[in-house]
Design a protein around this motif. Structure first.
Motif, PDB file in Angstrom:
ATOM      1  N   LEU A   1     -62.136 -49.618  56.114  1.00 43.74           N
ATOM      2  CA  LEU A   1     -63.503 -49.456  56.600  1.00 43.74           C
ATOM      3  C   LEU A   1     -63.674 -50.076  57.979  1.00 43.74           C
ATOM      4  O   LEU A   1     -64.314 -49.496  58.865  1.00 43.74           O
ATOM      5  CB  LEU A   1     -64.496 -50.079  55.621  1.00 43.74           C
ATOM      6  N   ALA A   2     -63.097 -51.264  58.184  1.00 48.17           N
ATOM      7  CA  ALA A   2     -63.210 -51.938  59.478  1.00 48.17           C
ATOM      8  C   ALA A   2     -62.570 -51.103  60.580  1.00 48.17           C
ATOM      9  O   ALA A   2     -63.150 -50.903  61.657  1.00 48.17           O
ATOM     10  CB  ALA A   2     -62.552 -53.316  59.408  1.00 48.17           C
ATOM     11  N   ALA A   3     -61.348 -50.594  60.324  1.00 46.30           N
ATOM     12  CA  ALA A   3     -60.640 -49.798  61.328  1.00 46.30           C
ATOM     13  C   ALA A   3     -61.374 -48.490  61.607  1.00 46.30           C
ATOM     14  O   ALA A   3     -61.550 -48.090  62.764  1.00 46.30           O
ATOM     15  CB  ALA A   3     -59.217 -49.519  60.849  1.00 46.30           C
ATOM     16  N   ALA A   4     -61.842 -47.809  60.549  1.00 41.84           N
ATOM     17  CA  ALA A   4     -62.531 -46.535  60.718  1.00 41.84           C
ATOM     18  C   ALA A   4     -63.876 -46.710  61.416  1.00 41.84           C
ATOM     19  O   ALA A   4     -64.298 -45.848  62.194  1.00 41.84           O
ATOM     20  CB  ALA A   4     -62.727 -45.862  59.360  1.00 41.84           C
ATOM     21  N   SER A   5     -64.562 -47.828  61.152  1.00 41.52           N
ATOM     22  CA  SER A   5     -65.857 -48.074  61.784  1.00 41.52           C
ATOM     23  C   SER A   5     -65.716 -48.231  63.294  1.00 41.52           C
ATOM     24  O   SER A   5     -66.570 -47.768  64.060  1.00 41.52           O
ATOM     25  CB  SER A   5     -66.512 -49.319  61.183  1.00 41.52           C
ATOM     26  N   ILE A   6     -64.638 -48.877  63.718  1.00 42.33           N
ATOM     27  CA  ILE A   6     -64.393 -49.032  65.149  1.00 42.33           C
ATOM     28  C   ILE A   6     -64.128 -47.662  65.784  1.00 42.33           C
ATOM     29  O   ILE A   6     -64.629 -47.341  66.871  1.00 42.33           O
ATOM     30  CB  ILE A   6     -63.216 -49.994  65.390  1.00 42.33           C
ATOM     31  N   TYR A   7     -63.384 -46.819  65.086  1.00 38.28           N
ATOM     32  CA  TYR A   7     -63.130 -45.459  65.574  1.00 38.28           C
ATOM     33  C   TYR A   7     -64.435 -44.658  65.610  1.00 38.28           C
ATOM     34  O   TYR A   7     -64.717 -43.942  66.573  1.00 38.28           O
ATOM     35  CB  TYR A   7     -62.110 -44.779  64.659  1.00 38.28           C
ATOM     36  N   GLY A   8     -65.257 -44.810  64.558  1.00 36.58           N
ATOM     37  CA  GLY A   8     -66.538 -44.114  64.505  1.00 36.58           C
ATOM     38  C   GLY A   8     -67.480 -44.550  65.609  1.00 36.58           C
ATOM     39  O   GLY A   8     -68.237 -43.734  66.159  1.00 36.58           O
TER      40      GLY A   8
END
Length: 309
Positions: free
Chosen positions: A179-186
């Motif tokens: 979630l942390a990694a995907a949120s930064i991408y989002g």
């Protein structure tokens, strides 16, 4: 011009707290859903089917709201659609594979606390990705205290007094990292597209992939009825509402101000799990871990004081 509720102090407090309450309620809701639908801890395909319907419905609801608000649902070009699909795969599909399997093998109270590690993963990842968001001594201390809380919550059982399993607590931590990694991408993608439209599509796409995984694996939801259907609808609505409101809060306020409310998610998750699942909260390791995690989140999200010259 009168400011919107997303900009006033009382409005921000109320709306951010609402989002955290909704996300915190997901822990006992998922566990109750497993019970109502007769989904066993080892029945991964059915867990994926359950998760898939929740997020596909949430995405559809969010896209319908965006359409009513006359947002450009189909204005994404080919490159943006591929980016949103990748976001859905990472933030919804892969993250919730780990989350739903982990929650089936761990208590709601422990999962609520351990899921909060996502805040600390975000801080560490941001250090390597953003030149203006480096780790400092305060953030490093907050991460250390937070991860210490994760260690403490697992004390009190198992070999050497440590109660931890890869399929349970381990998968919850992996989900938090995803979630942390995907949120930064989002966050990077949202600079070029409407956050509500982006979130709606990624939830729908990620949910559809989860449904496909569940169906391909022979998943089923035997106990689907009025009560379980209402619970599934509630979970879809909580995701749609929380994501939509949170994206608007981030649009109108500094990220640090909104991120500071993240400490409420484990508080609500622990409290509601104890209330609705009958899980014990009065263990020294749970209370100490909750305090450490909340203190760590407060430290890493507290705005830095301007330097004096």
């Amino acid at each position: 011009m009168k400011p919107s509720p997303y900009q006033t102090r009382s409005g921000v407090f109320a709306l951010a707290t609402l989002c955290c309450l909704l996300w915190g309620s997901a822990f006992p809701a998922v566990k109750n859903g497993y019970a109502l639908l007769h989904i066993a801890p080892g029945d991964v395909p059915s867990q994926m089917l359950f998760a898939g319907w929740r997020f596909a419905l949430a995405g559809a609801i969010l896209l319908m709201v965006a359409a009513v608000m006359k947002k450009p649902l189909l204005a994404l070009n080919g490159r943006q659609m591929r980016q949103v699909a990748l976001l859905g795969l990472a933030q919804t599909t892969i993250q919730y594979v780990f989350f739903y399997v982990g929650l089936a093998h761990a208590s709601g109270v422990k999962s609520s606390i351990m899921n909060a590690t996502g805040v600390f993963f975000s801080v560490v990842l941001a250090h390597f990705l953003y030149a203006n968001d480096r780790l400092n001594s305060r953030k490093a201390l907050g991460c250390l205290i937070g991860f210490l809380g994760v260690i403490v919550v697992n004390l009190g059982g198992g070999a050497f007094g440590f109660d931890f399993s890869l399929l349970g607590e381990g998968f919850i931590v992996i989900a938090a990292f995803m979630l942390a990694a995907a949120s930064i991408y989002g966050k990077r993608l949202s600079a070029d597209m409407d956050p509500m439209v982006m979130t709606g599509w990624q939830l729908f796409i990620g949910g559809a992939i989860l449904i496909g995984i569940g169906v391909a694996g022979g998943g089923h939801m035997e106990g689907m009825g009025l009560q379980s259907g209402a619970l599934l609808l509630y979970m879809a609505l909580l995701s749609a509402v929380a994501f939509a409101v949170w994206s608007l809060l981030l649009k109108h306020n500094p990220v640090g101000l909104i991120a500071a409310f993240n400490f409420l998610i484990p508080v609500f998750g622990v409290s509601l799990s104890a209330l609705f699942l009958g899980e014990s909260l009065l263990r020294w390791s749970y209370l100490a871990a909750l305090g450490l995690v909340c203190a760590g989140i407060w430290l890493v999200t507290r705005p830095s004081r301007p330097s004096r010259t």
